[in-house]
Scaffold this motif. Structure first.
Motif, PDB file in Angstrom:
ATOM      1  N   MET A 283       0.816  -1.207   0.000  1.00 26.77           N
ATOM      2  CA  MET A 283       0.000   0.000   0.000  1.00 26.77           C
ATOM      3  C   MET A 283       0.856   1.267   0.000  1.00 26.77           C
ATOM      4  N   LEU A 284       2.145   1.135   0.290  1.00 26.70           N
ATOM      5  CA  LEU A 284       2.999   2.306   0.476  1.00 26.70           C
ATOM      6  C   LEU A 284       3.604   2.787  -0.843  1.00 26.70           C
ATOM      7  N   SER A 285       3.814   4.089  -0.933  1.00 26.19           N
ATOM      8  CA  SER A 285       4.532   4.659  -2.076  1.00 26.19           C
ATOM      9  C   SER A 285       6.002   4.281  -1.962  1.00 26.19           C
ATOM     10  N   PRO A 286       6.757   4.327  -3.072  1.00 28.48           N
ATOM     11  CA  PRO A 286       8.187   4.001  -2.999  1.00 28.48           C
ATOM     12  C   PRO A 286       8.957   4.806  -1.956  1.00 28.48           C
ATOM     13  N   PRO A 287       8.757   6.143  -1.835  1.00 30.07           N
ATOM     14  CA  PRO A 287       9.487   6.873  -0.792  1.00 30.07           C
ATOM     15  C   PRO A 287       9.116   6.410   0.613  1.00 30.07           C
ATOM     16  N   ASP A 288       7.832   6.145   0.849  1.00 28.20           N
ATOM     17  CA  ASP A 288       7.408   5.665   2.170  1.00 28.20           C
ATOM     18  C   ASP A 288       7.995   4.296   2.468  1.00 28.20           C
ATOM     19  N   LEU A 289       8.040   3.426   1.460  1.00 28.30           N
ATOM     20  CA  LEU A 289       8.598   2.095   1.656  1.00 28.30           C
ATOM     21  C   LEU A 289      10.081   2.190   2.004  1.00 28.30           C
ATOM     22  N   ALA A 290      10.790   3.149   1.397  1.00 29.06           N
ATOM     23  CA  ALA A 290      12.205   3.343   1.703  1.00 29.06           C
ATOM     24  C   ALA A 290      12.395   3.840   3.129  1.00 29.06           C
ATOM     25  N   VAL A 291      11.566   4.768   3.570  1.00 33.11           N
ATOM     26  CA  VAL A 291      11.645   5.264   4.951  1.00 33.11           C
ATOM     27  C   VAL A 291      11.368   4.131   5.928  1.00 33.11           C
ATOM     28  N   TYR A 292      10.337   3.359   5.652  1.00 38.42           N
ATOM     29  CA  TYR A 292      10.017   2.229   6.529  1.00 38.42           C
ATOM     30  C   TYR A 292      11.157   1.216   6.571  1.00 38.42           C
ATOM     31  N   GLY A 293      11.740   0.899   5.408  1.00 36.52           N
ATOM     32  CA  GLY A 293      12.797  -0.097   5.362  1.00 36.52           C
ATOM     33  C   GLY A 293      13.971   0.284   6.245  1.00 36.52           C
ATOM     34  N   ALA A 294      14.409   1.537   6.170  1.00 34.49           N
ATOM     35  CA  ALA A 294      15.523   1.993   7.004  1.00 34.49           C
ATOM     36  C   ALA A 294      15.146   1.955   8.480  1.00 34.49           C
ATOM     37  N   ALA A 295      13.928   2.416   8.805  1.00 33.12           N
ATOM     38  CA  ALA A 295      13.488   2.428  10.202  1.00 33.12           C
ATOM     39  C   ALA A 295      13.384   1.018  10.757  1.00 33.12           C
ATOM     40  N   LYS A 296      12.843   0.107   9.969  1.00 28.43           N
ATOM     41  CA  LYS A 296      12.691  -1.276  10.421  1.00 28.43           C
ATOM     42  C   LYS A 296      14.048  -1.903  10.702  1.00 28.43           C
ATOM     43  N   ALA A 297      14.999  -1.695   9.787  1.00 26.00           N
ATOM     44  CA  ALA A 297      16.331  -2.272   9.964  1.00 26.00           C
ATOM     45  C   ALA A 297      17.003  -1.731  11.219  1.00 26.00           C
ATOM     46  N   LEU A 298      16.864  -0.424  11.480  1.00 21.45           N
ATOM     47  CA  LEU A 298      17.480   0.180  12.656  1.00 21.45           C
ATOM     48  C   LEU A 298      16.843  -0.322  13.941  1.00 21.45           C
ATOM     49  N   VAL A 299      15.518  -0.339  13.985  1.00 19.36           N
ATOM     50  CA  VAL A 299      14.819  -0.806  15.191  1.00 19.36           C
ATOM     51  C   VAL A 299      15.171  -2.260  15.475  1.00 19.36           C
ATOM     52  N   ASP A 300      15.192  -3.062  14.439  1.00 15.59           N
ATOM     53  CA  ASP A 300      15.514  -4.480  14.588  1.00 15.59           C
ATOM     54  C   ASP A 300      16.937  -4.652  15.139  1.00 15.59           C
ATOM     55  N   TRP A 301      17.870  -3.860  14.614  1.00 15.76           N
ATOM     56  CA  TRP A 301      19.262  -3.956  15.082  1.00 15.76           C
ATOM     57  C   TRP A 301      19.366  -3.578  16.553  1.00 15.76           C
ATOM     58  N   HIS A 302      18.733  -2.496  16.940  1.00 15.45           N
ATOM     59  CA  HIS A 302      18.786  -2.073  18.348  1.00 15.45           C
ATOM     60  C   HIS A 302      18.154  -3.119  19.265  1.00 15.45           C
ATOM     61  N   ALA A 303      17.066  -3.715  18.797  1.00 16.55           N
ATOM     62  CA  ALA A 303      16.393  -4.723  19.627  1.00 16.55           C
ATOM     63  C   ALA A 303      17.280  -5.933  19.867  1.00 16.55           C
ATOM     64  N   ARG A 304      18.148  -6.249  18.908  1.00 17.90           N
ATOM     65  CA  ARG A 304      18.970  -7.458  18.996  1.00 17.90           C
ATOM     66  C   ARG A 304      20.391  -7.216  19.484  1.00 17.90           C
ATOM     67  N   HIS A 305      20.719  -5.970  19.800  1.00 17.53           N
ATOM     68  CA  HIS A 305      22.093  -5.661  20.219  1.00 17.53           C
ATOM     69  C   HIS A 305      22.097  -4.893  21.546  1.00 17.53           C
ATOM     70  N   ARG A 306      21.517  -5.534  22.536  1.00 19.38           N
ATOM     71  CA  ARG A 306      21.426  -4.912  23.856  1.00 19.38           C
ATOM     72  C   ARG A 306      22.699  -5.091  24.669  1.00 19.38           C
ATOM     73  N   PHE A 307      23.554  -6.012  24.235  1.00 18.25           N
ATOM     74  CA  PHE A 307      24.757  -6.324  25.017  1.00 18.25           C
ATOM     75  C   PHE A 307      25.990  -6.273  24.121  1.00 18.25           C
ATOM     76  N   CYS A 308      27.101  -5.934  24.739  1.00 21.26           N
ATOM     77  CA  CYS A 308      28.366  -5.788  24.037  1.00 21.26           C
ATOM     78  C   CYS A 308      28.891  -7.140  23.581  1.00 21.26           C
ATOM     79  N   ALA A 309      29.265  -7.237  22.306  1.00 21.32           N
ATOM     80  CA  ALA A 309      29.806  -8.491  21.770  1.00 21.32           C
ATOM     81  C   ALA A 309      31.218  -8.761  22.276  1.00 21.32           C
TER      82      ALA A 309
END
Length: 296
Positions: A105-131
């Motif tokens: 349902m999203l326009s290409p620019p909206d899909l790009a904004v969502y993609g970056a946001a999703k990747a960042l949120v996902d990374w933060h959720a999975r990197h709570r501790f120092c490797a």
């Protein structure tokens, strides 16, 4: 390279790197004008007008971490929140097929904004501790970095992007495509695999084709790329040539792999009911890679 209109590319957000590194500027932008991208877990929330739904910073969960996406075209700060329910969980699974219906349902620019946001949120959720030492990490630079909380360690961690080669191979005018077990029936697509340490992109293409299809390829060339936020990859689309068409399938990776004639590929890309296979969907770079091959 030609703009293929690739999904998840073409964001209208200015990432404003200078702002990320300046706590005072970042704090000043976190005001009543700032916008918060609304997510349902890791899925986009669709507004009544069919675009992404935005709220204010007051809508964020009090315990959530705020990630600065950048500045929108109106100069307002754009943020996304790392939901407390996601912390320590995230997602590494392929996207739910129902998610594509929402994203469609999203326009290409909206899909790009969502993609970056999703990747960042996902990374933060999975990197709570120092490797390095195992201590907790803290968000910094507006969410484009996490620092170890251990004063003896002080390791800096950055959102990662995993390079993946995705490639077509031709031999005597025919195109090699394969299918994975998770694909819908009759769907064939380009073969793909992660770039391993110590490899060039060209070497990764040759290795993956050798491992999965038993073929030796030459003249590997880059075609295009696509950010892929599931969870966070960069798909590097390439094309190569094989002089021998004898396929040896790695059944641990593929259900099938076969050669298709140009006419068979054309019929599949047209969506003909009697086509030899179902083509990859338009949101996947494999679709654009096949279309590029047809145009050569």
């Amino acid at each position: 390279m030609t703009d293929f209109g690739i999904a998840f590319a073409g964001s209208v957000i200015d990432r404003a790197d200078a702002v990320r590194s300046d706590p005072d500027k970042l704090a000043a932008l976190a005001n009543w004008r700032a916008r918060l991208l609304r997510l349902d877990g890791l899925a986009p929330v669709i507004a009544p007008d069919g675009g992404l739904e935005w709220g204010t910073l007051a809508d964020a969960d009090p315990g959530a971490e705020l990630v600065f996406l950048g500045l929108d075209p109106a100069g307002r700060a754009a943020f996304v929140a790392v939901d407390t329910k996601l912390m320590g969980v995230g997602s590494t699974a392929p996207p739910d097929p129902r998610l594509w219906q929402v994203m469609g349902m999203l326009s290409p620019p909206d899909l790009a904004v969502y993609g970056a946001a999703k990747a960042l949120v996902d990374w933060h959720a999975r990197h709570r501790f120092c490797a390095r030492c195992g201590h907790g990490t803290m968000l910094t630079k507006g969410g484009w970095q996490r620092n170890c909380s251990n004063a003896a360690c002080k390791a800096e961690h950055f959102p990662r992007t995993d390079p993946v080669t995705i490639m077509t191979v031709e031999c005597e005018g025919r195109l090699l495509l394969g299918r994975q077990p998770r694909f819908p029936p009759r769907r064939y697509s380009a073969l793909a695999g992660f770039v391993e340490p110590g490899e060039t992109v060209e070497e990764a293409v040759a290795r993956e084709i050798s491992e999965e299809a038993g073929l030796v390829v030459r003249d590997v060339r880059y075609v295009a790329s696509q950010p892929w936020p599931f969870p966070s990859s960069l798909m590097i689309a390439c094309h190569g040539v094989a002089d021998n068409d004898a396929i040896t399938i790695d059944t641990t990776e593929l259900d099938d792999a076969r050669w298709f004639t140009r006419n068979e590929v054309i019929a599949a890309m047209r969506g003909d009911e009697d086509a030899a296979f179902i083509a990859p969907p338009p949101f996947a770079i494999a679709y654009h890679l096949v279309r590029w091959w047809l145009g050569q």
